[in-house]
Design a protein around this motif. Structure first.
Motif, PDB file in Angstrom:
ATOM      1  N   UNK A  20       0.829  -1.207   0.000  1.00 23.36           N
ATOM      2  CA  UNK A  20       0.000   0.000   0.000  1.00 23.36           C
ATOM      3  C   UNK A  20       0.862   1.255   0.000  1.00 23.36           C
ATOM      4  N   UNK A  21       1.900   1.272   0.839  1.00 24.41           N
ATOM      5  CA  UNK A  21       2.803   2.420   0.860  1.00 24.41           C
ATOM      6  C   UNK A  21       3.440   2.635  -0.509  1.00 24.41           C
ATOM      7  N   UNK A  22       3.854   1.557  -1.149  1.00 23.29           N
ATOM      8  CA  UNK A  22       4.518   1.653  -2.435  1.00 23.29           C
ATOM      9  C   UNK A  22       3.584   2.226  -3.497  1.00 23.29           C
ATOM     10  N   UNK A  23       2.332   1.766  -3.517  1.00 24.16           N
ATOM     11  CA  UNK A  23       1.395   2.248  -4.525  1.00 24.16           C
ATOM     12  C   UNK A  23       0.949   3.685  -4.256  1.00 24.16           C
TER      13      UNK A  23
ATOM     14  N   UNK B 150       9.828   1.033  -0.567  1.00 24.37           N
ATOM     15  CA  UNK B 150       8.767   0.147  -0.068  1.00 24.37           C
ATOM     16  C   UNK B 150       8.661  -1.117  -0.914  1.00 24.37           C
ATOM     17  N   UNK B 151       8.946  -1.006  -2.217  1.00 29.37           N
ATOM     18  CA  UNK B 151       8.970  -2.207  -3.064  1.00 29.37           C
ATOM     19  C   UNK B 151      10.075  -3.161  -2.601  1.00 29.37           C
ATOM     20  N   UNK B 152      11.258  -2.606  -2.287  1.00 28.46           N
ATOM     21  CA  UNK B 152      12.370  -3.440  -1.786  1.00 28.46           C
ATOM     22  C   UNK B 152      11.995  -4.092  -0.462  1.00 28.46           C
ATOM     23  N   UNK B 153      11.356  -3.330   0.443  1.00 26.33           N
ATOM     24  CA  UNK B 153      10.943  -3.886   1.729  1.00 26.33           C
ATOM     25  C   UNK B 153       9.905  -4.992   1.533  1.00 26.33           C
ATOM     26  N   UNK B 154       9.001  -4.791   0.582  1.00 21.61           N
ATOM     27  CA  UNK B 154       7.979  -5.813   0.316  1.00 21.61           C
ATOM     28  C   UNK B 154       8.620  -7.107  -0.175  1.00 21.61           C
TER      29      UNK B 154
ATOM     30  N   UNK C  70       6.733  -9.721  -5.815  1.00 19.72           N
ATOM     31  CA  UNK C  70       7.083  -9.592  -7.228  1.00 19.72           C
ATOM     32  C   UNK C  70       5.879  -9.150  -8.058  1.00 19.72           C
ATOM     33  N   UNK C  71       4.697  -9.550  -7.615  1.00 22.80           N
ATOM     34  CA  UNK C  71       3.480  -9.207  -8.351  1.00 22.80           C
ATOM     35  C   UNK C  71       3.165  -7.718  -8.287  1.00 22.80           C
ATOM     36  N   UNK C  72       3.866  -6.982  -7.428  1.00 20.27           N
ATOM     37  CA  UNK C  72       3.658  -5.537  -7.370  1.00 20.27           C
ATOM     38  C   UNK C  72       4.078  -4.856  -8.667  1.00 20.27           C
ATOM     39  N   UNK C  73       5.058  -5.428  -9.364  1.00 17.15           N
ATOM     40  CA  UNK C  73       5.535  -4.799 -10.606  1.00 17.15           C
ATOM     41  C   UNK C  73       4.446  -4.747 -11.689  1.00 17.15           C
TER      42      UNK C  73
ATOM     43  N   UNK D  11      -8.818  -3.441 -12.044  1.00 17.36           N
ATOM     44  CA  UNK D  11      -7.673  -3.410 -11.132  1.00 17.36           C
ATOM     45  C   UNK D  11      -7.912  -4.283  -9.911  1.00 17.36           C
ATOM     46  N   UNK D  12      -9.127  -4.249  -9.370  1.00 15.31           N
ATOM     47  CA  UNK D  12      -9.446  -5.061  -8.193  1.00 15.31           C
ATOM     48  C   UNK D  12      -9.369  -6.552  -8.491  1.00 15.31           C
ATOM     49  N   UNK D  13      -9.894  -6.956  -9.666  1.00 17.26           N
ATOM     50  CA  UNK D  13      -9.841  -8.368 -10.048  1.00 17.26           C
ATOM     51  C   UNK D  13      -8.401  -8.830 -10.227  1.00 17.26           C
ATOM     52  N   UNK D  14      -7.590  -7.997 -10.892  1.00 17.52           N
ATOM     53  CA  UNK D  14      -6.171  -8.349 -11.066  1.00 17.52           C
ATOM     54  C   UNK D  14      -5.466  -8.435  -9.721  1.00 17.52           C
ATOM     55  N   UNK D  15      -5.762  -7.492  -8.824  1.00 23.72           N
ATOM     56  CA  UNK D  15      -5.156  -7.486  -7.485  1.00 23.72           C
ATOM     57  C   UNK D  15      -5.471  -8.793  -6.761  1.00 23.72           C
TER      58      UNK D  15
END
Length: 594
Positions: free
Chosen positions: A169-172, A193-197, A205-208, A324-328
């Motif tokens: 959430x912080x990253x986005x 935050x991506x690195x911390x995740x 990895x799915x954050x990308x 976006x919600x479905x993909x999430x």
């Protein structure tokens, strides 16, 4: 400038100052503390990872040097052959160990805190997307007290999901602010935050791909990016992934050597997305840890059909939020369904893995505006939401006790997933009357898990039928207690055995079986007491002497362990020669020290 919306159709329906001040955060805090505050006083572990991560390796967690060592091993402190590279999770355990040692209380406090922070960030995230403050608060409050989050908050290792959600959430949020303001500090926050995740859990990895979808949605809404800045973002992603890859390699984490089998594993288990969906909308029978055979498709399918009908019938809807919600929901849950071919366990499905994907469903719900579609229903939404939250809070509070100790956890798991072989025990560990020895003389090592479960279920039905006709039949109650024990339903077995002792406190078999049950439920002091009671009633119980030998050996009380070992041998219950030699040596050492 702060971004407003992806589309101009969303509105802020809030009234007054309540939702623009500190009060929403205070209300969420109050709800979480009321629901989960009592878990701080749980004195025991569930013995599913938590005890072994915290107590067994307390010497590592209290060593400052382990802050660096956490990056060179997997989360179970294996220096090779591990599967889970999660150094930040280990860091949180190190912090808690420095404050409270191995007592569960401080770990439970931290779990509650991480969940609270995630709920706060979820509200900020939804407002950042341009959703109304009413929806942002309502969905965050709903998420805070929903039964499906219970395992994350109450089971200590479950914090990995709330930590991951927090960093995602912080990253986005940072990415969206960078996209709108073009300020590099927000890009730095996003990449950090991506690195911390990634250092929290591999599925980060799915954050990308999800970040790229959010960027695309922003561009589609008319917010123009600066190309040079996104080149910097891509370079940042690349170097973070490169570091993470080599750090994981250095920690000798098992690789995915065969990608075709990996995809086959995901495809084989993809159907379980539907039961997880049902878990959120129909949380009446939460499963903690389930075997695939015990997951039901019906609730999830009905939820999917109803939601799709509501969405497509709505006159005003936000396709961007829906997509976006479905993909999430899918991208964060699907990787958890992978089973490494070298894993030594059967595939099990953990309730807490729905936590992060839950946010995707909330985002899908935000794609439909009640103000724009069902204005006549608005007067009923507020009281309806209040009633729903009270009902869910009651389920959550009750479910939290499933994690209060190993016996309760085993009971809940065995009740909701009886085919989960991880919790099946050998029925032969129980002492049985002669009338039942032939009936119950089989081992889970000699039959398939399905056959073992069917045999136990059949005997359970028979024993219960006998007790319906004669509730005082001790043999039937002993048999039922043994069957429940073998199924992993430890509190049900305890109830049957305590019922016997309430009428016949000198029943040596019931005393012995309770000792076995408490030992497997990790209440070792109670096990000792019942085994000592057994010897008072039956001084020739050779298995009891041997069990006490093993128990005192575990406690490093070597003189008593040796004494009971010799009694056991004299009665014909052998003890391994290596153990006997070790007991004699260490008993002599302790005698000399005193």
């Amino acid at each position: 400038m702060k971004p407003t919306v992806f589309t101009s159709s969303t509105i802020d329906a809030s009234r007054g100052t309540f939702l623009t001040s500190w009060r929403p955060y205070a209300l969420i805090t109050l709800a979480v503390l009321l629901l989960f505050g009592h878990t701080v006083f749980f004195p025991n572990f569930t013995y599913l990872d938590d005890y072994y991560m915290i107590v067994e390796y307390q010497h590592l967690l209290t060593d400052p040097a382990h802050l660096l060592n956490a990056f060179t091993e997997d989360v179970f402190h294996r220096h090779q052959g591990g599967m889970y590279y999660r150094p930040l999770l280990t860091w949180t355990f190190i912090l808690d160990a420095s404050l409270g040692g191995s007592h569960p209380a401080v770990y439970h406090v931290s779990n509650i805190l991480y969940h609270l922070l995630t709920c706060f960030l979820l509200m900020v995230f939804f407002k950042e997307l341009g959703l109304s403050r009413v929806f942002a608060f309502g969905s965050s409050f709903f998420f805070a007290l929903h039964p499906a989050v219970t395992q994350v908050v109450v089971w200590i290792p479950g914090r990995n999901e709330s930590l991951l959600s927090l960093f995602i959430l912080l990253s986005l949020i940072a990415l969206m602010r960078f996209h709108s303001t073009h300020r590099l500090r927000w890009l730095g926050a996003h990449l950090t935050c991506f690195a911390f995740a990634l250092l929290t859990k591999e599925s980060a990895l799915m954050l990308l791909p999800l970040s790229m979808l959010f960027i695309g949605a922003r561009v589609n809404a008319g917010v123009k990016p600066l190309t040079a800045h996104y080149v910097l973002a891509a370079l940042g992603w690349f170097f973070i992934l490169l570091y993470w890859h080599y750090a994981r390699e250095a920690a000798m984490i098992l690789r995915i050597s065969d990608y075709s089998s990996a995809f086959a594993s995901l495809w084989q288990n993809a159907w379980t997305l539907i039961p997880f969906l049902g878990t959120i909308v129909w949380p009446w029978n939460l499963f903690t840890v389930a075997a695939a055979e015990d997951l039901s498709l019906l609730p999830g399918l009905s939820v999917a059909i109803v939601f799709m009908a509501v969405f497509f019938s709505a006159k005003e809807k936000n396709w961007t939020f829906f997509f976006l919600g479905a993909c999430w929901f899918i991208v964060f849950l699907l990787p958890t369904l992978y089973r490494h071919p070298e894993a030594l366990y059967h595939m099990r499905f953990f309730e807490h893995r729905i936590y992060l994907s839950f946010i995707g469903l909330l985002l899908m719900a935000g794609s439909i505006s009640a103000e724009q579609n069902w204005k006549r229903l608005l007067p009923f939404l507020k009281p309806g939401f209040a009633v729903l939250c009270v009902a869910l809070a009651g389920l959550t509070y009750r479910h939290s006790f499933s994690f209060s100790n190993a016996m309760m956890f085993s009971e809940q798991t065995a009740r909701t997933s009886p085919r989960n072989t991880y919790y099946h025990l050998e029925i032969s560990m129980m002492e049985l009357p002669d009338s039942l020895r032939t009936t119950l003389h089989f081992s889970k090592r000699t039959v398939s898990p399905g056959e073992y479960y069917r045999k136990l279920s059949g005997i359970e039905e028979d024993m219960r039928s006998v007790l319906v006709q004669d509730a005082s039949d001790i043999d039937a109650r002993l048999g039922l207690g043994a069957v429940y024990f073998a199924m992993g339903r430890l509190t049900s077995a305890e109830e049957e055995l305590q019922t016997i002792l309430s009428g016949q406190p000198k029943n040596a078999v019931a005393q012995y079986n309770l000792g076995v049950l408490y030992y497997h439920g990790h209440f070792e002091k109670l096990a000792e007491q019942h085994w000592l009671n057994t010897l008072e009633l039956d001084p020739l119980s050779k298995e009891t002497y041997r069990n006490l030998c093993y128990l005192y050996y575990r406690w490093e009380d070597f003189p008593d362990a040796l004494r009971y070992a010799e009694h056991s041998i004299s009665l014909g219950a052998p003890v391994p020669e290596e153990l006997l030699a070790e007991l004699r040596e260490k008993a002599n050492e302790q005698a000399l020290q005193h």
